[in-house]
Write a protein that holds these residues in place. Structure first.
Motif, PDB file in Angstrom:
ATOM      1  N   VAL A  87     -35.336 -10.754  -4.820  1.00 33.00           N
ATOM      2  CA  VAL A  87     -36.415 -10.472  -5.767  1.00 33.00           C
ATOM      3  C   VAL A  87     -37.024 -11.783  -6.279  1.00 33.00           C
ATOM      4  CG1 VAL A  87     -36.998  -9.346  -7.946  1.00 33.00           C
ATOM      5  CG2 VAL A  87     -35.227  -8.373  -6.475  1.00 33.00           C
ATOM      6  N   LEU A  88     -38.294 -11.990  -5.981  1.00 36.30           N
ATOM      7  CA  LEU A  88     -39.026 -13.188  -6.419  1.00 36.30           C
ATOM      8  C   LEU A  88     -38.303 -14.496  -6.053  1.00 36.30           C
ATOM      9  CD1 LEU A  88     -40.320 -12.180 -10.004  1.00 36.30           C
ATOM     10  CD2 LEU A  88     -41.123 -11.391  -7.785  1.00 36.30           C
ATOM     11  N   THR A  89     -37.498 -14.477  -4.998  1.00 36.83           N
ATOM     12  CA  THR A  89     -36.776 -15.697  -4.588  1.00 36.83           C
ATOM     13  C   THR A  89     -37.026 -15.970  -3.114  1.00 36.83           C
ATOM     14  OG1 THR A  89     -34.965 -14.393  -5.501  1.00 36.83           O
ATOM     15  CG2 THR A  89     -34.619 -16.757  -5.355  1.00 36.83           C
ATOM     16  N   THR A  90     -37.313 -17.239  -2.828  1.00 38.43           N
ATOM     17  CA  THR A  90     -37.528 -17.632  -1.442  1.00 38.43           C
ATOM     18  C   THR A  90     -36.740 -18.900  -1.149  1.00 38.43           C
ATOM     19  OG1 THR A  90     -39.390 -19.098  -1.896  1.00 38.43           O
ATOM     20  CG2 THR A  90     -39.909 -16.770  -1.551  1.00 38.43           C
ATOM     21  N   ASP A  91     -36.807 -19.327   0.107  1.00 36.30           N
ATOM     22  CA  ASP A  91     -36.113 -20.530   0.530  1.00 36.30           C
ATOM     23  C   ASP A  91     -36.912 -21.797   0.192  1.00 36.30           C
ATOM     24  OD1 ASP A  91     -33.703 -21.391   1.950  1.00 36.30           O
ATOM     25  OD2 ASP A  91     -35.130 -22.307   3.341  1.00 36.30           O
ATOM     26  N   ARG A  92     -38.086 -21.644  -0.382  1.00 35.09           N
ATOM     27  CA  ARG A  92     -38.905 -22.813  -0.726  1.00 35.09           C
ATOM     28  C   ARG A  92     -38.173 -23.683  -1.744  1.00 35.09           C
ATOM     29  NH1 ARG A  92     -42.680 -24.824  -4.323  1.00 35.09           N
ATOM     30  NH2 ARG A  92     -42.114 -23.247  -5.866  1.00 35.09           N
ATOM     31  N   ALA A  93     -38.025 -24.977  -1.420  1.00 36.44           N
ATOM     32  CA  ALA A  93     -37.402 -25.890  -2.378  1.00 36.44           C
ATOM     33  C   ALA A  93     -38.431 -26.261  -3.439  1.00 36.44           C
ATOM     34  CB  ALA A  93     -36.897 -27.132  -1.659  1.00 36.44           C
ATOM     35  N   ALA A  94     -37.946 -26.763  -4.571  1.00 40.63           N
ATOM     36  CA  ALA A  94     -38.840 -27.034  -5.705  1.00 40.63           C
ATOM     37  C   ALA A  94     -39.906 -28.068  -5.358  1.00 40.63           C
ATOM     38  CB  ALA A  94     -38.028 -27.503  -6.898  1.00 40.63           C
ATOM     39  N   ASP A  95     -39.658 -28.913  -4.362  1.00 39.24           N
ATOM     40  CA  ASP A  95     -40.648 -29.952  -4.034  1.00 39.24           C
ATOM     41  C   ASP A  95     -41.548 -29.547  -2.866  1.00 39.24           C
ATOM     42  OD1 ASP A  95     -38.758 -30.092  -2.023  1.00 39.24           O
ATOM     43  OD2 ASP A  95     -38.763 -32.278  -1.921  1.00 39.24           O
ATOM     44  N   GLU A  96     -41.453 -28.287  -2.426  1.00 40.11           N
ATOM     45  CA  GLU A  96     -42.237 -27.875  -1.253  1.00 40.11           C
ATOM     46  C   GLU A  96     -43.458 -27.036  -1.631  1.00 40.11           C
ATOM     47  OE1 GLU A  96     -39.333 -27.528   2.559  1.00 40.11           O
ATOM     48  OE2 GLU A  96     -38.964 -26.083   0.958  1.00 40.11           O
ATOM     49  N   LEU A  97     -44.502 -27.214  -0.836  1.00 39.89           N
ATOM     50  CA  LEU A  97     -45.733 -26.437  -0.988  1.00 39.89           C
ATOM     51  C   LEU A  97     -45.925 -25.631   0.300  1.00 39.89           C
ATOM     52  CD1 LEU A  97     -49.096 -28.023  -2.161  1.00 39.89           C
ATOM     53  CD2 LEU A  97     -49.051 -26.299  -0.399  1.00 39.89           C
TER      54      LEU A  97
END
Ligand code: FES
Ligand code: FES
Lengths: 170, 272
Positions: free
Chosen positions: B156-166
């Motif tokens: 839910v509202l979570t992905t593998d995108r790291a905090a520094d990724e666009l």
């Protein structure tokens, strides 16, 4: 890059209904609040403040959008149309307003600015809509008074009047 | 119902945005269309220190055909994609799903990438991306990577995108000849979040079905050569496997019934 700090108010300017307006805004200020409190254009109403009710709908660069889901600072340099712009220069009702008036398509009037602005984009793209298409187009605008029937009738009348007048803008 | 204070940056290009992300990480949030983020800001469910606006970047507004994929930039709105001339031929499933994504007023600003990164379990575009086995292109100061939809959406509202990724683009595989699609959903009012959303495809004897709104992310099943009552049996198994839970919108039983009923209709539709 343009960096606007949270603690100060920054100049914001855009074209509102054909006239350039200016004001100051913190980065977090919503566009709807900027219109109402900074510019004094209180025709745009604010209901839910999270994109659900549609009362705050305005045209941003010709596209119907929620003004509660956009920051005032993002609107800098855009072209905005609100309910105030639907009135004719002599102060009389524009086509959509007239159709709503004649069909008793508003009661408390809270939802009306958002509905008219939504329909003004919708009718531009679809000048001869079916009732079904109007219902889908209105699904993003909540009216708790009318039951929608009169609104749909008003939209059909406005569409016919627009086609007959060959006018460009609603 | 007003956002907590934050600094706002309007970047000139993607490099500036990833530099800022590298510096501020979790304290920063990207905004493109803002149709998911702004409600969360208004309700103070998120309180970023810094908002990085990428909505105006031309480099992110491209829809491109690249070896078998349609690549959709992070600035492309759902409304722009819906009126893209080749949509019906290249991505017929997306063409069917888009009218169900919010309302035309939110599609005017909401982006395709934004919807996929927001990762709402009931949302339509992540469901399509899951069924079509698309990919997401992520960029950071450390470099670029491609990740498959199934690995991207975690919950839910979570992905593998790291905090520094666009997420600079999403890639939907172009439809192949002879593949047919169906999309359907049940909701209480048009444009509301789906109680259950379903996307189906058929190629030859292979049937795929993706279901959203029941578990914490889209679930996909594939079957070979299913026909007649075997379809209903497979759907019943699928519905029980997903389980679902009761909430204010529907009971778990209602959701299972929607999978059986709408799933059958969707699979039938792909045969026409
Ligand atoms: S106030 Fe903006 S949609 Fe309700
Ligand atoms: S007229 Fe009262 S909410 Fe629509």
């Amino acid at each position: 890059m343009k960096h606007l700090s949270r603690d100060s108010r920054h100049p914001v300017s855009f074209e509102l209904n054909g006239r350039v307006v200016e004001g100051f805004s913190e980065p977090r200020m919503l566009l709807c609040d900027f219109l109402r409190h900074e510019i004094g254009a209180t025709g745009t109403h604010v209901g839910c403040e999270h994109g659900v009710c549609g009362a705050c709908t305005i045209l941003i660069d010709g596209k119907a959008s929620r003004s509660c889901l956009m920051l005032a600072v993002q609107a800098d340099g855009t072209e905005i149309h609100t309910i105030e712009g639907l009135t004719r220069p002599d102060g009389s009702f524009g086509i959509l307003q007239q159709a709503f008036h004649e069909n008793f398509a508003l009661q408390c009037g809270f939802c009306t600015p958002g509905i008219l602005m939504s329909l003004s984009e919708f009718l531009k793209d679809n000048p001869d809509p079916s009732v079904e298409e109007i219902k889908v187009a209105l699904s993003g605008n909540i009216c708790r008074c009318t039951g929608y029937t009169e609104i749909i009738n008003a939209c059909l009348d406005a569409a016919a009047a627009l086609r007959a007048s060959k006018a460009e803008a609603v | 119902m007003k956002p907590a204070p934050f600094d706002y940056v309007r970047v000139e290009n993607v490099d500036e945005a990833v530099d800022l992300l590298a510096e501020h990480g979790d304290d920063a949030r990207l905004i493109a269309g803002g149709q998911s983020l702004m409600p969360m800001l208004n309700m103070r469910l998120v309180r970023p220190e810094l908002l990085i606006d990428i909505s105006h970047l031309d480099e992110l507004k491209k829809i491109e055909k690249t070896n078998g994929n349609i690549s959709i930039g992070a600035g492309v709105t759902q409304g722009v994609l819906a009126t893209w001339n080749d949509l019906e031929t290249e991505l017929p499933l997306v063409a069917r799903a888009l009218p169900n994504v919010g309302h035309f007023q939110t599609r005017n600003r909401g982006t395709v990438c934004g919807s996929i990164c927001h990762a709402d379990p009931s949302s339509e575009l992540p469901l399509c991306l899951a069924l079509l086995e698309g990919e997401i292109e992520l960029r950071s100061k450390r470099g670029s990577r491609m990740i498959k939809a199934a690995e991207f959406q975690k919950g839910v509202l979570t992905t593998d995108r790291a905090a520094d990724e666009l997420a600079v683009s999403v890639r939907f595989p172009v439809t192949t000849n002879g593949k047919s699609f169906a999309f359907t959903e049940f909701n209480h009012r048009h444009g509301d979040f789906a109680v259950v959303a379903l996307a189906a495809s058929r190629q030859g004897k292979r049937i795929s079905l993706a279901v959203g709104g029941v578990t914490d992310k889209p679930e996909v099943r594939q079957w070979e050569g299913l026909e007649g009552s075997a379809i209903a049996d497979a759907l019943n198994d699928f519905a029980w496997e997903l389980g679902g839970s009761d909430d204010i919108h529907a009971t778990a039983q209602h959701r299972r019934q929607l999978i059986r009923h709408l799933g059958y209709k969707a699979i039938e539709e792909t045969a026409q």
